[in-house]
Design a protein around this motif. Structure first.
Motif, PDB file in Angstrom:
ATOM      1  N   VAL A  95       0.846  -1.201   0.000  1.00 20.46           N
ATOM      2  CA  VAL A  95       0.000   0.000   0.000  1.00 20.46           C
ATOM      3  C   VAL A  95       0.880   1.250   0.000  1.00 20.46           C
ATOM      4  O   VAL A  95       0.581   2.247  -0.653  1.00 20.46           O
ATOM      5  N   GLY A  96       1.999   1.209   0.749  1.00 19.63           N
ATOM      6  CA  GLY A  96       2.924   2.346   0.792  1.00 19.63           C
ATOM      7  C   GLY A  96       3.687   2.410  -0.524  1.00 19.63           C
ATOM      8  O   GLY A  96       4.067   1.377  -1.077  1.00 19.63           O
ATOM      9  N   LEU A 119      -4.565  -5.228   3.565  1.00 22.13           N
ATOM     10  CA  LEU A 119      -3.594  -5.428   4.650  1.00 22.13           C
ATOM     11  C   LEU A 119      -3.908  -4.640   5.908  1.00 22.13           C
ATOM     12  O   LEU A 119      -3.164  -4.686   6.890  1.00 22.13           O
ATOM     13  N   GLY A 172      -1.646   9.304  12.637  1.00 20.24           N
ATOM     14  CA  GLY A 172      -2.013   8.808  11.310  1.00 20.24           C
ATOM     15  C   GLY A 172      -3.177   7.843  11.468  1.00 20.24           C
ATOM     16  O   GLY A 172      -2.972   6.629  11.479  1.00 20.24           O
ATOM     17  N   GLY A 174      -5.563   6.724   9.584  1.00 21.18           N
ATOM     18  CA  GLY A 174      -6.167   6.328   8.312  1.00 21.18           C
ATOM     19  C   GLY A 174      -6.706   4.916   8.460  1.00 21.18           C
ATOM     20  O   GLY A 174      -7.202   4.541   9.527  1.00 21.18           O
ATOM     21  N   ILE A 176      -5.163   1.847   8.558  1.00 19.51           N
ATOM     22  CA  ILE A 176      -4.500   0.969   9.533  1.00 19.51           C
ATOM     23  C   ILE A 176      -4.536   1.582  10.934  1.00 19.51           C
ATOM     24  O   ILE A 176      -4.840   0.895  11.918  1.00 19.51           O
ATOM     25  N   ASP A 196      -4.274  13.374  13.230  1.00 16.88           N
ATOM     26  CA  ASP A 196      -4.249  13.165  11.783  1.00 16.88           C
ATOM     27  C   ASP A 196      -4.596  14.507  11.138  1.00 16.88           C
ATOM     28  O   ASP A 196      -5.165  15.390  11.786  1.00 16.88           O
ATOM     29  N   LEU A 197      -4.252  14.655   9.887  1.00 17.35           N
ATOM     30  CA  LEU A 197      -4.592  15.877   9.173  1.00 17.35           C
ATOM     31  C   LEU A 197      -6.106  15.949   8.953  1.00 17.35           C
ATOM     32  O   LEU A 197      -6.667  17.015   8.766  1.00 17.35           O
ATOM     33  N   TYR A 198      -6.749  14.784   8.952  1.00 17.60           N
ATOM     34  CA  TYR A 198      -8.199  14.723   8.722  1.00 17.60           C
ATOM     35  C   TYR A 198      -8.900  14.107   9.924  1.00 17.60           C
ATOM     36  O   TYR A 198      -8.304  13.322  10.656  1.00 17.60           O
ATOM     37  N   HIS A 243       1.208   5.453  12.261  1.00 21.84           N
ATOM     38  CA  HIS A 243       0.610   4.869  11.049  1.00 21.84           C
ATOM     39  C   HIS A 243       0.440   5.859   9.905  1.00 21.84           C
ATOM     40  O   HIS A 243      -0.475   5.687   9.078  1.00 21.84           O
ATOM     41  N   PRO A 244       1.278   6.893   9.811  1.00 23.11           N
ATOM     42  CA  PRO A 244       1.108   7.796   8.655  1.00 23.11           C
ATOM     43  C   PRO A 244       1.823   7.226   7.431  1.00 23.11           C
ATOM     44  O   PRO A 244       2.586   6.259   7.538  1.00 23.11           O
ATOM     45  N   ILE A 245       1.594   7.832   6.287  1.00 25.06           N
ATOM     46  CA  ILE A 245       2.411   7.515   5.120  1.00 25.06           C
ATOM     47  C   ILE A 245       3.794   8.124   5.362  1.00 25.06           C
ATOM     48  O   ILE A 245       3.936   8.984   6.235  1.00 25.06           O
ATOM     49  N   THR A 250       6.394  13.647   7.180  1.00 24.34           N
ATOM     50  CA  THR A 250       6.474  12.661   8.270  1.00 24.34           C
ATOM     51  C   THR A 250       7.888  12.116   8.480  1.00 24.34           C
ATOM     52  O   THR A 250       8.106  11.313   9.388  1.00 24.34           O
ATOM     53  N   CYS A 271       4.872   0.631  12.775  1.00 25.04           N
ATOM     54  CA  CYS A 271       4.582  -0.312  11.682  1.00 25.04           C
ATOM     55  C   CYS A 271       4.304   0.482  10.415  1.00 25.04           C
ATOM     56  O   CYS A 271       3.573   0.025   9.533  1.00 25.04           O
ATOM     57  N   ASP A 297       8.685  -2.643  13.499  1.00 25.17           N
ATOM     58  CA  ASP A 297       8.568  -3.564  12.362  1.00 25.17           C
ATOM     59  C   ASP A 297       9.386  -3.039  11.187  1.00 25.17           C
ATOM     60  O   ASP A 297       9.676  -3.772  10.247  1.00 25.17           O
ATOM     61  N   SER A 323       2.335  -7.056   7.399  1.00 27.10           N
ATOM     62  CA  SER A 323       1.251  -7.506   6.505  1.00 27.10           C
ATOM     63  C   SER A 323       1.349  -8.999   6.194  1.00 27.10           C
ATOM     64  O   SER A 323       0.664  -9.494   5.298  1.00 27.10           O
TER      65      SER A 323
HETATM   66  N1  LIG Z   1       4.885  -2.401   8.162  1.00 27.57           N
HETATM   67  C1  LIG Z   1       4.169  -2.847   7.159  1.00 27.57           C
HETATM   68  O1  LIG Z   1       4.288  -3.985   6.726  1.00 27.57           O
HETATM   69  C2  LIG Z   1       3.146  -1.968   6.545  1.00 27.57           C
HETATM   70  C3  LIG Z   1       3.313  -0.619   6.526  1.00 27.57           C
HETATM   71  N2  LIG Z   1       2.370   0.191   5.964  1.00 27.57           N
HETATM   72  C4  LIG Z   1       2.563   1.640   6.007  1.00 27.57           C
HETATM   73  O2  LIG Z   1       1.408   2.228   6.607  1.00 27.57           O
HETATM   74  C5  LIG Z   1       1.058   3.385   5.885  1.00 27.57           C
HETATM   75  C6  LIG Z   1      -0.382   3.730   6.105  1.00 27.57           C
HETATM   76  O3  LIG Z   1      -1.236   2.838   5.423  1.00 27.57           O
HETATM   77  P1  LIG Z   1      -2.822   3.068   5.391  1.00 27.57           P
HETATM   78  O4  LIG Z   1      -3.362   3.199   6.755  1.00 27.57           O
HETATM   79  O5  LIG Z   1      -3.406   2.044   4.496  1.00 27.57           O
HETATM   80  O6  LIG Z   1      -2.867   4.493   4.678  1.00 27.57           O
HETATM   81  P2  LIG Z   1      -3.921   5.660   4.836  1.00 27.57           P
HETATM   82  O7  LIG Z   1      -3.659   6.574   3.702  1.00 27.57           O
HETATM   83  O8  LIG Z   1      -5.297   5.089   5.004  1.00 27.57           O
HETATM   84  O9  LIG Z   1      -3.510   6.362   6.220  1.00 27.57           O
HETATM   85  C7  LIG Z   1      -2.451   7.236   6.365  1.00 27.57           C
HETATM   86  C8  LIG Z   1      -2.920   8.369   7.273  1.00 27.57           C
HETATM   87  O10 LIG Z   1      -1.791   9.197   7.577  1.00 27.57           O
HETATM   88  C9  LIG Z   1      -2.277  10.511   7.650  1.00 27.57           C
HETATM   89  N3  LIG Z   1      -1.174  11.468   7.527  1.00 27.57           N
HETATM   90  C10 LIG Z   1      -0.502  11.839   6.418  1.00 27.57           C
HETATM   91  N4  LIG Z   1       0.422  12.761   6.729  1.00 27.57           N
HETATM   92  C11 LIG Z   1       0.335  12.966   8.063  1.00 27.57           C
HETATM   93  C12 LIG Z   1       1.006  13.796   8.986  1.00 27.57           C
HETATM   94  N5  LIG Z   1       1.977  14.635   8.578  1.00 27.57           N
HETATM   95  N6  LIG Z   1       0.674  13.741  10.288  1.00 27.57           N
HETATM   96  C13 LIG Z   1      -0.322  12.910  10.706  1.00 27.57           C
HETATM   97  N7  LIG Z   1      -1.004  12.099   9.874  1.00 27.57           N
HETATM   98  C14 LIG Z   1      -0.682  12.141   8.583  1.00 27.57           C
HETATM   99  C15 LIG Z   1      -3.266  10.609   6.492  1.00 27.57           C
HETATM  100  O11 LIG Z   1      -4.144  11.722   6.627  1.00 27.57           O
HETATM  101  C16 LIG Z   1      -3.965   9.279   6.611  1.00 27.57           C
HETATM  102  O12 LIG Z   1      -5.133   9.333   7.417  1.00 27.57           O
HETATM  103  C17 LIG Z   1       1.452   3.036   4.440  1.00 27.57           C
HETATM  104  O13 LIG Z   1       1.665   4.206   3.658  1.00 27.57           O
HETATM  105  C18 LIG Z   1       2.716   2.239   4.612  1.00 27.57           C
HETATM  106  O14 LIG Z   1       3.846   3.076   4.564  1.00 27.57           O
HETATM  107  C19 LIG Z   1       1.253  -0.330   5.400  1.00 27.57           C
HETATM  108  C20 LIG Z   1       1.043  -1.676   5.385  1.00 27.57           C
HETATM  109  C21 LIG Z   1       1.974  -2.623   5.935  1.00 27.57           C
END
Ligand SMILES: NC(=O)C1=CN([C@@H]2O[C@H](COP(=O)(O)OP(=O)(O)OC[C@H]3O[C@@H](n4cnc5c(N)ncnc54)[C@H](O)[C@@H]3O)[C@@H](O)[C@H]2O)C=CC1
Ligand SMILES: O=C(O)C(=O)CO
Length: 386
Positions: A95-96, A119, A172, A174, A176, A196-198, A243-245, A250, A271, A297, A323
């Motif tokens: 996803v990232g 995931l 973050g 979002g 996850i 979170d920003l939202y 959990h942010p991107i 970030t 993570c 992780d 994941s």
């Molecule tokens: N360790 C692993 O195996 C895994 C890691 N990931 C990582 O987790 C990240 C998040 O995945 P999802 O939740 O699906 O994405 P998502 O896009 O649903 O959530 C990310 C959240 O971070 C927030 N965000 C962005 N910039 C920010 C900031 N400066 N301060 C605070 N919040 C901020 C966004 O508004 C959003 O709500 C992925 O981009 C990836 O890098 C994802 C899956 C597995």
């Protein structure tokens, strides 16, 4: 001259040439591509991380699409090579997509796919596992047993933190981050503070409803708060999960200064992506604060750890497995393959990348759409009406 890269081939006479830079779990993704006239080439090179040069060699002079991995550097060189070979589709099996230069992909008209949704729960479950393992010192206690050091129950042996009634902080919130928050609130009756920003409206509604349920049953209700700044979370939470991107906003979000604002006995979980934490500052902080614990992780210089981290008892480290459940990894492979296939076939883009279940149903053909293309707007790709 680049060395040839070893491959395994499915459906050698297929019309479209699709490359996967790694073998991926399950066979559904291969079957879906083969059924749609693709020749599938899977790289079998015994090397964990392929170089840009290896991938250029794999692409060769005719390639319709590539499924790649988060360890690879997808920038100008690879997108120009793919474009020269006639390719218009790439999908990360993740996803990232911080390993992808989306502007470079736009320049060459290449669609970039990712694999959201499938995931979410698996990754949140690992974050929750690390939280409990850190709070209850499970890894330290396991090492102690295996070392033959246990000679009887003692009142002080591996005393940790009770999560119930404490505050969980999510940075973050979002997909996850929200799933993790729900697990910690519902499972351990923790109060929530998030940044979170939202606004995470569904999460807020869930905690409100769960709090009302507990109250109606004579238990102390859980509460939630949306923090106005990240600092508020750092100061107030007992367990903080990131959990942010990963992007410019970030990078090193958690550094020496932010660590100093956290409670001395706090637990920090990562993570998301390694560079969200300044790992050198973290190692120093862990050394100076033995009651502060982390569960990691992901690492700043993955696959490497910063010097000193591996020696610290207050750190739990696992190799980017958040994941790693069978259902999720097979689903990620399916979504990545369908992103590439959909673009090759000229399908529109699925309208809601948060709702990818129809693509994962093994008992029905997947919708004629690309599940998730992150640069769909930039490339002006049509959205599915399904
Ligand atoms: N360790 C692993 O195996 C895994 C890691 N990931 C990582 O987790 C990240 C998040 O995945 P999802 O939740 O699906 O994405 P998502 O896009 O649903 O959530 C990310 C959240 O971070 C927030 N965000 C962005 N910039 C920010 C900031 N400066 N301060 C605070 N919040 C901020 C966004 O508004 C959003 O709500 C992925 O981009 C990836 O890098 C994802 C899956 C597995
Ligand atoms: O999907 C991602 O972003 C990962 O890190 C691995 O699942």
């Amino acid at each position: 001259m680049a060395k040839p890269v070893s491959i395994e081939v499915w459906n050698p006479n297929g019309k479209y040439r699709v490359i996967s830079t790694k073998s991926m779990p399950g066979t559904r993704w291969i079957n879906l591509l083969v059924e749609q006239d693709c020749r599938v080439e899977i790289c079998t090179q015994k090397k964990t991380i392929l170089s840009v040069e290896d991938i250029v060699t794999l692409i060769g002079d005719r390639c319709d699409g590539v499924i790649g991995q988060l360890t690879e550097d997808w920038g100008e060189t690879l997108f120009s090579a793919l474009s020269r070979a006639g390719g218009k589709a790439f999908s990360n099996m993740a996803v990232g997509y911080n390993n992808v230069d989306v502007n470079a992909a736009n320049k060459y008209g290449v669609a970039v796919g990712n694999t959201p949704g499938v995931l979410t729960e698996t990754t949140a479950e690992l974050a929750a596992s690390l939280s409990v393992a850190a709070a209850r010192r499970i890894v330290e206690a396991d090492e102690f047993m295996r070392a033959g050091l246990y000679d009887g129950w003692l009142p002080h042996l591996f005393v940790g933190n009770l999560l119930k009634g404490q505050t969980v902080g999510v940075i973050g919130a979002g997909r996850i981050g929200s799933a993790y928050a729900r697990m910690m609130v519902e499972g351990f009756k923790m109060n929530l503070i998030y940044y979170d920003l939202y606004q995470a409206t569904r999460l807020e509604k869930f905690v409100t409803a769960y709090g009302a349920f507990l109250k109606a049953n004579g238990e102390k209700p859980v509460t939630w708060k949306r923090a106005a700044s990240m600092d508020e979370v750092l100061r107030e939470a007992d367990v903080i999960s990131l959990h942010p991107i990963l992007d410019k906003t970030t990078y090193h979000l958690v550094n020496k200064e932010s660590l100093s604002r956290m409670k001395k006995e706090a637990i920090l979980i990562n993570c998301s992506r390694g560079p969200v934490i300044d790992e050198v500052a973290l190692v120093e902080h862990l050394k100076e604060n033995p009651m502060f614990r982390v569960g990691l992780d992901v690492f700043e210089d993955e696959p490497f750890m910063k010097p000193g981290l591996a020696d610290l008892k207050n750190a739990i480290v696992v190799p980017h497995i958040a994941s790693a459940s069978k259902w999720t990894r097979e689903g990620m492979a399916t979504l990545a393959a369908l992103n590439v296939l959909g673009k090759i076939k000229g399908y529109p883009i699925w309208s809601d990348p948060n709702r990818v279940e129809p693509f994962l149903n093994e008992n029905a053909p997947p919708p004629a759409a690309c599940p998730s293309i992150v640069n769909a707007k930039a490339l002006g790709l049509p959205v599915s009406k399904l």
